[in-house]
Write a protein that holds these residues in place. Structure first.
Motif, PDB file in Angstrom:
ATOM      1  N   GLY A 168     -21.958  22.784  -1.707  1.00 14.27           N
ATOM      2  CA  GLY A 168     -20.704  23.191  -1.085  1.00 14.27           C
ATOM      3  C   GLY A 168     -19.630  23.331  -2.144  1.00 14.27           C
ATOM      4  O   GLY A 168     -19.503  22.468  -3.022  1.00 14.27           O
ATOM      5  N   SER A 169     -18.855  24.407  -2.076  1.00 12.58           N
ATOM      6  CA  SER A 169     -17.867  24.687  -3.116  1.00 12.58           C
ATOM      7  C   SER A 169     -16.454  24.366  -2.653  1.00 12.58           C
ATOM      8  O   SER A 169     -16.192  24.143  -1.471  1.00 12.58           O
ATOM      9  CB  SER A 169     -17.947  26.157  -3.546  1.00 12.58           C
ATOM     10  OG  SER A 169     -17.157  26.982  -2.707  1.00 12.58           O
ATOM     11  N   LEU A 170     -15.541  24.382  -3.614  1.00 16.69           N
ATOM     12  CA  LEU A 170     -14.127  24.156  -3.308  1.00 16.69           C
ATOM     13  C   LEU A 170     -13.499  25.351  -2.612  1.00 16.69           C
ATOM     14  O   LEU A 170     -12.358  25.272  -2.147  1.00 16.69           O
ATOM     15  CB  LEU A 170     -13.360  23.866  -4.603  1.00 16.69           C
ATOM     16  CG  LEU A 170     -13.735  22.580  -5.339  1.00 16.69           C
ATOM     17  CD1 LEU A 170     -12.921  22.449  -6.611  1.00 16.69           C
ATOM     18  CD2 LEU A 170     -13.530  21.363  -4.456  1.00 16.69           C
ATOM     19  N   PRO A 194     -12.040  23.794   0.589  1.00 16.42           N
ATOM     20  CA  PRO A 194     -13.149  22.941   0.144  1.00 16.42           C
ATOM     21  C   PRO A 194     -14.122  22.552   1.247  1.00 16.42           C
ATOM     22  O   PRO A 194     -13.734  22.235   2.368  1.00 16.42           O
ATOM     23  CB  PRO A 194     -12.436  21.703  -0.413  1.00 16.42           C
ATOM     24  CG  PRO A 194     -11.088  22.180  -0.815  1.00 16.42           C
ATOM     25  CD  PRO A 194     -10.718  23.230   0.198  1.00 16.42           C
ATOM     26  N   VAL A 195     -15.408  22.594   0.892  1.00 15.50           N
ATOM     27  CA  VAL A 195     -16.450  21.961   1.701  1.00 15.50           C
ATOM     28  C   VAL A 195     -16.489  20.501   1.266  1.00 15.50           C
ATOM     29  O   VAL A 195     -16.938  20.182   0.168  1.00 15.50           O
ATOM     30  CB  VAL A 195     -17.824  22.627   1.480  1.00 15.50           C
ATOM     31  CG1 VAL A 195     -18.892  21.930   2.320  1.00 15.50           C
ATOM     32  CG2 VAL A 195     -17.766  24.113   1.813  1.00 15.50           C
ATOM     33  N   SER A 196     -16.015  19.615   2.108  1.00 15.31           N
ATOM     34  CA  SER A 196     -15.855  18.212   1.711  1.00 15.31           C
ATOM     35  C   SER A 196     -17.135  17.409   1.826  1.00 15.31           C
ATOM     36  O   SER A 196     -17.286  16.389   1.147  1.00 15.31           O
ATOM     37  CB  SER A 196     -14.763  17.557   2.556  1.00 15.31           C
ATOM     38  OG  SER A 196     -15.071  17.677   3.942  1.00 15.31           O
ATOM     39  N   ALA A 197     -18.075  17.841   2.681  1.00 20.01           N
ATOM     40  CA  ALA A 197     -19.283  17.049   2.894  1.00 20.01           C
ATOM     41  C   ALA A 197     -20.388  17.909   3.472  1.00 20.01           C
ATOM     42  O   ALA A 197     -20.131  18.858   4.224  1.00 20.01           O
ATOM     43  CB  ALA A 197     -18.997  15.875   3.827  1.00 20.01           C
ATOM     44  N   LEU A 198     -21.626  17.568   3.120  1.00 24.43           N
ATOM     45  CA  LEU A 198     -22.827  18.193   3.670  1.00 24.43           C
ATOM     46  C   LEU A 198     -23.808  17.095   4.027  1.00 24.43           C
ATOM     47  O   LEU A 198     -24.018  16.165   3.241  1.00 24.43           O
ATOM     48  CB  LEU A 198     -23.477  19.136   2.652  1.00 24.43           C
ATOM     49  CG  LEU A 198     -22.674  20.362   2.213  1.00 24.43           C
ATOM     50  CD1 LEU A 198     -23.325  20.997   0.996  1.00 24.43           C
ATOM     51  CD2 LEU A 198     -22.565  21.370   3.347  1.00 24.43           C
ATOM     52  N   ALA A 199     -24.418  17.191   5.208  1.00 26.15           N
ATOM     53  CA  ALA A 199     -25.388  16.175   5.622  1.00 26.15           C
ATOM     54  C   ALA A 199     -26.420  16.816   6.539  1.00 26.15           C
ATOM     55  O   ALA A 199     -26.071  17.519   7.486  1.00 26.15           O
ATOM     56  CB  ALA A 199     -24.694  15.016   6.342  1.00 26.15           C
ATOM     57  N   PHE A 200     -27.707  16.558   6.261  1.00 28.35           N
ATOM     58  CA  PHE A 200     -28.797  17.075   7.083  1.00 28.35           C
ATOM     59  C   PHE A 200     -29.263  16.030   8.081  1.00 28.35           C
ATOM     60  O   PHE A 200     -29.395  14.850   7.751  1.00 28.35           O
ATOM     61  CB  PHE A 200     -29.995  17.459   6.212  1.00 28.35           C
ATOM     62  CG  PHE A 200     -29.930  18.849   5.645  1.00 28.35           C
ATOM     63  CD1 PHE A 200     -30.241  19.947   6.436  1.00 28.35           C
ATOM     64  CD2 PHE A 200     -29.566  19.057   4.327  1.00 28.35           C
ATOM     65  CE1 PHE A 200     -30.198  21.225   5.919  1.00 28.35           C
ATOM     66  CE2 PHE A 200     -29.519  20.334   3.797  1.00 28.35           C
ATOM     67  CZ  PHE A 200     -29.835  21.439   4.599  1.00 28.35           C
ATOM     68  N   ALA A 201     -29.540  16.472   9.319  1.00 24.82           N
ATOM     69  CA  ALA A 201     -30.245  15.661  10.299  1.00 24.82           C
ATOM     70  C   ALA A 201     -31.744  15.806  10.059  1.00 24.82           C
ATOM     71  O   ALA A 201     -32.194  16.747   9.402  1.00 24.82           O
ATOM     72  CB  ALA A 201     -29.881  16.109  11.710  1.00 24.82           C
TER      73      ALA A 201
END
Length: 544
Positions: A168-170, A194-201
């Motif tokens: 994820g970029s700013l 900004p993409v502040s966080a990424l999380a996979f289920a």
């Protein structure tokens, strides 16, 4: 309790401050519970949390930025700022915790906030503001690969099958790369800013948080794509457009687009980095220049790649004087004869399309593709997102103030002025399917920078710029645990088995003979009232 330089003495004496008083550290897990946990692959603790127990300080001298636990293998990683570079500190959790590797990442000018383990625990990925994603061996710290992207990065996550990762970029771009080759697969401009966080289920659903106050869910699936179009960031330099690409899959280069030039040209340095043996090139090509005709060495049948668009059979002239200063190459008429170029000035992207469509012989490439599933909007900036072990609940950090450090913030901290509490300066438990806030805790003052959900989805650890880490459990409005640090808390994360919370924080730089300051990376034990052991139920993840 505030963990200062006396923390070591307290720990050595077996004394912890829980709430207002000081008591002996609570016992660890009961032997039978610990035995069942060790004997249950993928098992984790479930139940109401009661507070903290043992604490282990891992670092007391650096600014710690990102932190992650391995899903398997009993490891922890954090990114730290040294005197001249960022480092990736890799720990075995033991007991006792042991530092096993500490490789450098990139120069100190480029913050590194993104860090994630692969699902099998064998690799660690970092994503930094230099725009580079790097893969390291989790056991040895050896660099396994790197790829430069187009924009500064601050988040990274592995797909559950381990074959892909997303950065994820700013500037809101989410890029999918293959693992371990780090080949470009696909992308989505998922957020504004900004993409502040990424999380996979576990089912492959990707959750992304952003400073645009959106939390988005993305379906993921592998599709066979015949790459004939690419969107590439460009910049204007002296009236010319400069694009970023790679030559022969090795050398990232900045290339000036100039349809008047009769050749595709590279500097000798860029050609060497692309694996071209320049001194042994026998053929030459006459290239007109400002001072007359130049005889340049010619390398035939090279490849030039722009994300998913690959041009094979490109003849490249190696010519330093043909390339404008500050760039590594020129895309002349042999390129523009094959590729149509259009410009999206709004997103600063060049749209490259193969003329005549994709050739019949061009092989389709399997790529992981993101498609929108849900869009949840909040009245606050989304600073962090985590997912429980079943993929049913999210832990979300929300802040009414933009989580951006600036002079105003530093001045308030210097003067000891507290940021205000607010109804959405919170950590929140959120339903992953509907986006409904199930419970939130507005105890932090100012920015809530991070929120970690427990594996069972019932509890939440949060951290903020008010120097505090809280531990909450559903159904209770009060915090079950609290720690105070000496500067901003950057990241909190639960271990995969629910036994620990890792904390990454900044520490003030103090003069001491050892160079030590106050705790900046810490491992906190989590105490449960009546812990039981469970595993994710097959098919229990959030439905598509």
């Amino acid at each position: 309790m505030k963990w200062g330089r006396r923390a070591a003495a307290l720990l050595a004496g077996g004394c912890l401050a829980v709430g207002a008083g000081c008591a002996h550290a609570p016992p660890k897990l009961a032997p039978d519970v610990e035995a069942r946990l060790e004997a249950t692959p993928g098992g984790y603790l479930t139940g109401s949390v009661a507070g903290w127990q043992e604490a282990v300080v891992l670092n007391r001298r650096d600014f710690i930025w990102g932190l992650a636990f391995s899903p398997r293998g009993g490891r922890l990683a954090y990114t730290r700022l040294g005197s001249k570079a960022y480092f990736l500190s890799l720990w075995s959790l033991g007991p006792p915790p042991t530092l096993v590797a500490d490789p450098s990442i990139n120069p100190y000018e480029f913050d590194v906030e993104g860090v994630a383990f692969s699902p099998d625990g064998g690799l660690v990925a970092t994503a930094g503001k230099d725009g580079v994603v790097r893969l390291f061996d989790a056991a040895t710290g050896e660099l396994r690969g790197e790829r430069r992207t187009e924009e500064p990065l601050d988040a990274v996550a592995f797909h559950p099958d381990g074959g892909w990762l997303v950065t994820g970029s700013l500037k809101g771009l989410m890029t999918v790369l293959s693992v371990p080759a780090l080949e470009y697969a696909s992308e989505e401009r998922g957020h504004v800013g900004p993409v502040s966080a990424l999380a996979f289920a576990p089912d492959g659903t990707l959750y992304s948080g952003g400073w645009d106050k959106h939390l988005r869910a993305w379906r993921t699936g592998v599709e066979a794509l015949r790459p004939g179009v690419a969107r590439v960031r460009f910049e204007r330099r002296g009236g010319s457009a400069v694009l970023g690409g790679t030559v022969n899959g090795k050398a990232p280069v900045s290339l000036v687009l100039d349809a008047r030039a009769p050749a595709v040209a590279l500097t000798s340095e860029a050609a060497t980095a692309a694996g071209i043996d320049v001194p042994f090139l026998k053929e030459t090509l006459n290239v007109p220049g400002a001072l007359g005709t130049i005889s340049a060495r010619l390398a035939r049948n090279q490849s030039v790649r722009f994300k998913s668009l690959v041009l094979e059979g490109v003849d490249v002239a190696v010519c330093d004087s043909c390339v404008p200063q500050g760039s590594q190459g020129v895309l002349g008429s042999p390129f523009t004869d094959r590729v149509e170029v259009a410009f999206d000035e709004v997103n600063q992207e060049a749209i490259l399309t193969l003329k005549g469509g994709v050739p019949e012989g061009m092989r389709a490439v399997d790529s992981l593709v993101l498609s929108p599933r849900s869009d949840f909007t909040f009245p606050a900036y989304v600073s962090d997102v985590t997912v429980d072990a079943r993929g049913q609940r999210l832990g979300v950090g929300l802040s009414e103030q933009k989580p951006e450090r600036n002079r105003v913030v530093y001045e308030r901290e210097r003067k000891g002025v507290d940021e205000p509490q607010g109804p959405f300066n919170v950590g929140a438990l959120v339903d992953a399917q509907s986006g409904q806030v199930l419970q939130k805790w507005p105890l932090h003052k100012g920015v809530v920078s991070t929120a970690a959900i427990s594996p069972d989805g019932r509890s939440l650890a949060t951290g903020g710029w008010d120097k505090r880490v809280y531990l909450f459990t559903e159904g209770d409005a009060a915090a079950r645990g609290e720690h105070e640090f000496d500067w901003s808390v950057r990241r909190v994360r639960f271990s995969a088995d629910g036994r620990h919370v890792g904390v990454a924080a900044w520490t003030p730089q103090v003069a001491s003979s050892s160079g030590d300051s106050d705790p900046a990376a810490m491992l906190l034990g989590v105490r449960y009232t009546e812990p039981t052991i469970t595993t994710p139920v097959e098919g229990a993840a959030a439905p598509q």
